[in-house]
Write a protein that holds these residues in place. Structure first.
Motif, PDB file in Angstrom:
ATOM      1  N   UNK A  88       0.837  -1.209   0.000  1.00  0.00           N
ATOM      2  CA  UNK A  88       0.000   0.000   0.000  1.00  0.00           C
ATOM      3  C   UNK A  88       0.866   1.251   0.000  1.00  0.00           C
ATOM      4  N   UNK A  89       0.355   2.312  -0.605  1.00  0.00           N
ATOM      5  CA  UNK A  89       1.032   3.611  -0.528  1.00  0.00           C
ATOM      6  C   UNK A  89       0.901   4.127   0.914  1.00  0.00           C
ATOM      7  N   UNK A  90       2.007   4.622   1.472  1.00  0.00           N
ATOM      8  CA  UNK A  90       1.994   5.117   2.859  1.00  0.00           C
ATOM      9  C   UNK A  90       1.768   6.624   2.868  1.00  0.00           C
ATOM     10  N   UNK A  91       0.666   7.026   3.497  1.00  0.00           N
ATOM     11  CA  UNK A  91       0.296   8.443   3.548  1.00  0.00           C
ATOM     12  C   UNK A  91       0.173   8.864   5.005  1.00  0.00           C
ATOM     13  N   UNK A  92       0.820   9.978   5.351  1.00  0.00           N
ATOM     14  CA  UNK A  92       0.733  10.486   6.719  1.00  0.00           C
ATOM     15  C   UNK A  92       0.130  11.867   6.746  1.00  0.00           C
ATOM     16  N   UNK A  93      -0.641  12.166   7.791  1.00  0.00           N
ATOM     17  CA  UNK A  93      -1.224  13.506   7.947  1.00  0.00           C
ATOM     18  C   UNK A  93      -0.734  14.114   9.250  1.00  0.00           C
ATOM     19  N   UNK A  94      -0.139  15.307   9.155  1.00  0.00           N
ATOM     20  CA  UNK A  94       0.276  16.053  10.347  1.00  0.00           C
ATOM     21  C   UNK A  94      -0.745  17.169  10.549  1.00  0.00           C
ATOM     22  N   UNK A  95      -1.434  17.143  11.703  1.00  0.00           N
ATOM     23  CA  UNK A  95      -2.504  18.114  11.956  1.00  0.00           C
ATOM     24  C   UNK A  95      -3.830  17.482  11.574  1.00  0.00           C
ATOM     25  N   UNK A  96      -4.364  16.669  12.515  1.00  0.00           N
ATOM     26  CA  UNK A  96      -5.563  15.883  12.183  1.00  0.00           C
ATOM     27  C   UNK A  96      -6.799  16.513  12.818  1.00  0.00           C
ATOM     28  N   UNK A  97      -7.095  17.753  12.425  1.00  0.00           N
ATOM     29  CA  UNK A  97      -8.304  18.431  12.895  1.00  0.00           C
ATOM     30  C   UNK A  97      -9.448  18.145  11.945  1.00  0.00           C
ATOM     31  N   UNK A  98     -10.257  19.172  11.665  1.00  0.00           N
ATOM     32  CA  UNK A  98     -11.435  18.962  10.819  1.00  0.00           C
ATOM     33  C   UNK A  98     -11.045  18.426   9.441  1.00  0.00           C
ATOM     34  N   UNK A  99     -10.149  19.137   8.746  1.00  0.00           N
ATOM     35  CA  UNK A  99      -9.856  18.754   7.360  1.00  0.00           C
ATOM     36  C   UNK A  99      -8.861  17.588   7.312  1.00  0.00           C
ATOM     37  N   UNK A 100      -7.767  17.667   8.103  1.00  0.00           N
ATOM     38  CA  UNK A 100      -6.784  16.579   8.107  1.00  0.00           C
ATOM     39  C   UNK A 100      -7.429  15.267   8.548  1.00  0.00           C
ATOM     40  N   UNK A 101      -8.290  15.345   9.575  1.00  0.00           N
ATOM     41  CA  UNK A 101      -8.988  14.150  10.081  1.00  0.00           C
ATOM     42  C   UNK A 101      -9.923  13.589   9.020  1.00  0.00           C
ATOM     43  N   UNK A 102     -10.619  14.494   8.307  1.00  0.00           N
ATOM     44  CA  UNK A 102     -11.563  14.038   7.272  1.00  0.00           C
ATOM     45  C   UNK A 102     -10.812  13.345   6.130  1.00  0.00           C
TER      46      UNK A 102
ATOM     47  N   UNK B 128      -7.966  11.693   6.387  1.00  0.00           N
ATOM     48  CA  UNK B 128      -7.582  10.350   6.867  1.00  0.00           C
ATOM     49  C   UNK B 128      -8.790   9.412   6.868  1.00  0.00           C
ATOM     50  N   UNK B 129      -9.932   9.930   7.345  1.00  0.00           N
ATOM     51  CA  UNK B 129     -11.139   9.093   7.424  1.00  0.00           C
ATOM     52  C   UNK B 129     -11.559   8.617   6.022  1.00  0.00           C
ATOM     53  N   UNK B 130     -11.551   9.557   5.065  1.00  0.00           N
ATOM     54  CA  UNK B 130     -11.948   9.211   3.697  1.00  0.00           C
ATOM     55  C   UNK B 130     -10.991   8.210   3.075  1.00  0.00           C
ATOM     56  N   UNK B 131      -9.692   8.400   3.301  1.00  0.00           N
ATOM     57  CA  UNK B 131      -8.704   7.471   2.713  1.00  0.00           C
ATOM     58  C   UNK B 131      -8.790   6.105   3.388  1.00  0.00           C
ATOM     59  N   UNK B 132      -9.062   6.108   4.712  1.00  0.00           N
ATOM     60  CA  UNK B 132      -9.175   4.824   5.441  1.00  0.00           C
ATOM     61  C   UNK B 132     -10.318   3.994   4.858  1.00  0.00           C
ATOM     62  N   UNK B 133     -11.400   4.667   4.466  1.00  0.00           N
ATOM     63  CA  UNK B 133     -12.572   3.949   3.939  1.00  0.00           C
ATOM     64  C   UNK B 133     -12.260   3.226   2.632  1.00  0.00           C
ATOM     65  N   UNK B 134     -11.230   3.664   1.905  1.00  0.00           N
ATOM     66  CA  UNK B 134     -10.908   3.006   0.622  1.00  0.00           C
ATOM     67  C   UNK B 134     -10.158   1.688   0.840  1.00  0.00           C
ATOM     68  N   UNK B 135      -9.490   1.563   1.982  1.00  0.00           N
ATOM     69  CA  UNK B 135      -8.698   0.358   2.258  1.00  0.00           C
ATOM     70  C   UNK B 135      -7.443   0.253   1.391  1.00  0.00           C
ATOM     71  N   UNK B 136      -7.100   1.336   0.657  1.00  0.00           N
ATOM     72  CA  UNK B 136      -5.992   1.260  -0.305  1.00  0.00           C
ATOM     73  C   UNK B 136      -4.660   1.761   0.244  1.00  0.00           C
ATOM     74  N   UNK B 137      -4.669   2.333   1.446  1.00  0.00           N
ATOM     75  CA  UNK B 137      -3.459   3.018   1.939  1.00  0.00           C
ATOM     76  C   UNK B 137      -3.042   2.516   3.316  1.00  0.00           C
ATOM     77  N   UNK B 138      -1.729   2.657   3.610  1.00  0.00           N
ATOM     78  CA  UNK B 138      -1.261   2.542   4.993  1.00  0.00           C
ATOM     79  C   UNK B 138      -1.206   3.974   5.504  1.00  0.00           C
ATOM     80  N   UNK B 139      -1.944   4.234   6.576  1.00  0.00           N
ATOM     81  CA  UNK B 139      -2.159   5.623   7.003  1.00  0.00           C
ATOM     82  C   UNK B 139      -1.564   5.892   8.386  1.00  0.00           C
ATOM     83  N   UNK B 140      -0.984   7.093   8.522  1.00  0.00           N
ATOM     84  CA  UNK B 140      -0.380   7.515   9.786  1.00  0.00           C
ATOM     85  C   UNK B 140      -0.886   8.904  10.138  1.00  0.00           C
ATOM     86  N   UNK B 141      -1.060   9.145  11.443  1.00  0.00           N
ATOM     87  CA  UNK B 141      -1.500  10.459  11.888  1.00  0.00           C
ATOM     88  C   UNK B 141      -0.641  10.967  13.028  1.00  0.00           C
ATOM     89  N   UNK B 142      -0.385  12.264  12.997  1.00  0.00           N
ATOM     90  CA  UNK B 142       0.274  12.933  14.126  1.00  0.00           C
ATOM     91  C   UNK B 142      -0.402  14.282  14.283  1.00  0.00           C
TER      92      UNK B 142
END
Ligand SMILES: NC(=O)c1ccc[n+]([C@@H]2O[C@H](COP(=O)([O-])OP(=O)(O)OC[C@H]3O[C@@H](n4cnc5c(N)ncnc54)[C@H](OP(=O)(O)O)[C@@H]3O)[C@@H](O)[C@H]2O)c1
Length: 266
Positions: free
Chosen positions: A3-17, A19-33
């Motif tokens: 999977x493509x590894x995608x990280x989000x720094x700053x997981x508020x309204x937009x960053x969190x959304x 991550x949530x949208x990408x998680x629903x696809x099941x296509x990515x390895x996701x990281x949050x800080x």
């Protein structure tokens, strides 16, 4: 294939959304800080992994999306280890922060992308403007476009088009919700409950948007005229609406927002 590894720094309204949208696809390895890590809890349940800190996230991710506020962006990029960042893709969604500012903050060590989302990104129906650093190759462009295409519609724009985009599409939800509210209250005035009126008006917008999307060659005015029988109820309503110049008012609103956006450019 990994999977493509995608990280989000700053997981508020937009960053969190995002991550949530990408998680629903099941296509990515996701990281949050994010500063308040408790905000990540609902995302952990969806398969997002919490990084130890921002540099841990950078080391694990090929694409790093910055979801912090515009005034924080330079400090956050400045705090990232440039050796870890080198050769990766850094995407900023900060409104009004130019590619030049982003590249300077990153010491030009990675490919930088400027992205402008609108709020329907929160339900994976956003419109995303993307502008790439000259350094970006086709593979990198495809990679970033693929990520945002999983969350809505992507358009690649020249950087000088970001302000007009913001005036039309970034600000767009405010215009649309105002129009919706006007119709909802008209429904209440005619005797529907607020809940009934809101759900009917919401579906009206969703249905019309689907018709417009599925018939791109049909002129919007032709679709409007199809609803107007001679001497009927709809044409009476349309005539009254146009006496007050609704289309002209919308045009004026977008131009005014664009003028204000130009004054605020980085
Ligand atoms: N919301 C929109 O409609 C919209 C539309 C277009 C573009 N944008 C852009 O999206 C960005 C985020 O906006 P937002 O509305 O999502 O703001 P937000 O909800 O305040 O999210 C920002 C997040 O960044 C975190 N943060 C702050 N400093 C940090 C640091 N040093 N390291 C890690 N995380 C840090 C904040 O933590 P805390 O939780 O501790 O505050 C917060 O969770 C902005 O740049 C904005 O211009 C937003």
């Amino acid at each position: 294939m990994a999977n493509l590894c995608v990280g989000v720094i700053g997981c508020g309204n937009m960053g969190g959304a995002i991550l949530k949208g990408l998680a629903a696809t099941g296509k990515y390895s996701l990281y949050g800080w994010t500063r308040t890590m408790k905000r990540l809890d609902p995302l952990l349940e969806k398969g997002v992994e919490a990084a130890q800190d921002a540099n841990d996230l950078v080391s694990k991710s090929s694409v790093i999306i910055l979801g912090v506020k515009p005034y924080q962006i330079e400090d956050v990029i400045g705090s990232l280890d440039k050796d870890l960042l080198s050769g990766k893709i850094l995407v900023s969604i900060a409104a009004g922060t130019s590619l030049k500012t982003l590249k300077k903050a990153a010491d030009n060590c990675c490919t930088v992308v400027r992205c402008m989302p609108n709020t329907p990104a929160m339900v994976s129906r956003g419109v995303f403007a993307l502008c790439f650093d000259k350094k970006a190759g086709d593979r990198e462009k495809k990679c970033v476009e693929g990520i945002f295409a999983d969350l809505g519609l992507c358009v690649e724009l020249a950087e000088e088009q970001f302000t007009p985009f913001s005036a039309l599409i970034g600000a767009g939800p405010a215009y649309v919700f105002d129009l919706m509210e006007g119709l909802v209250m008209a429904g209440v005035t005619l005797g529907f409950s607020h809940a009934q009126s809101r759900s009917m008006v919401t579906e009206l917008f969703a249905g019309c948007a689907k018709m417009a999307a599925e018939n791109p060659a049909e002129h919007l005015m032709a679709m409007r005229d199809n609803v107007c029988s001679p001497a009927g109820l709809t044409i009476a309503g349309v005539n009254a609406m146009n006496e007050d110049g609704l289309s002209a008012k919308l045009g004026k609103a977008v131009l005014k927002a664009n003028k204000r956006g130009r004054e605020m450019e980085d």
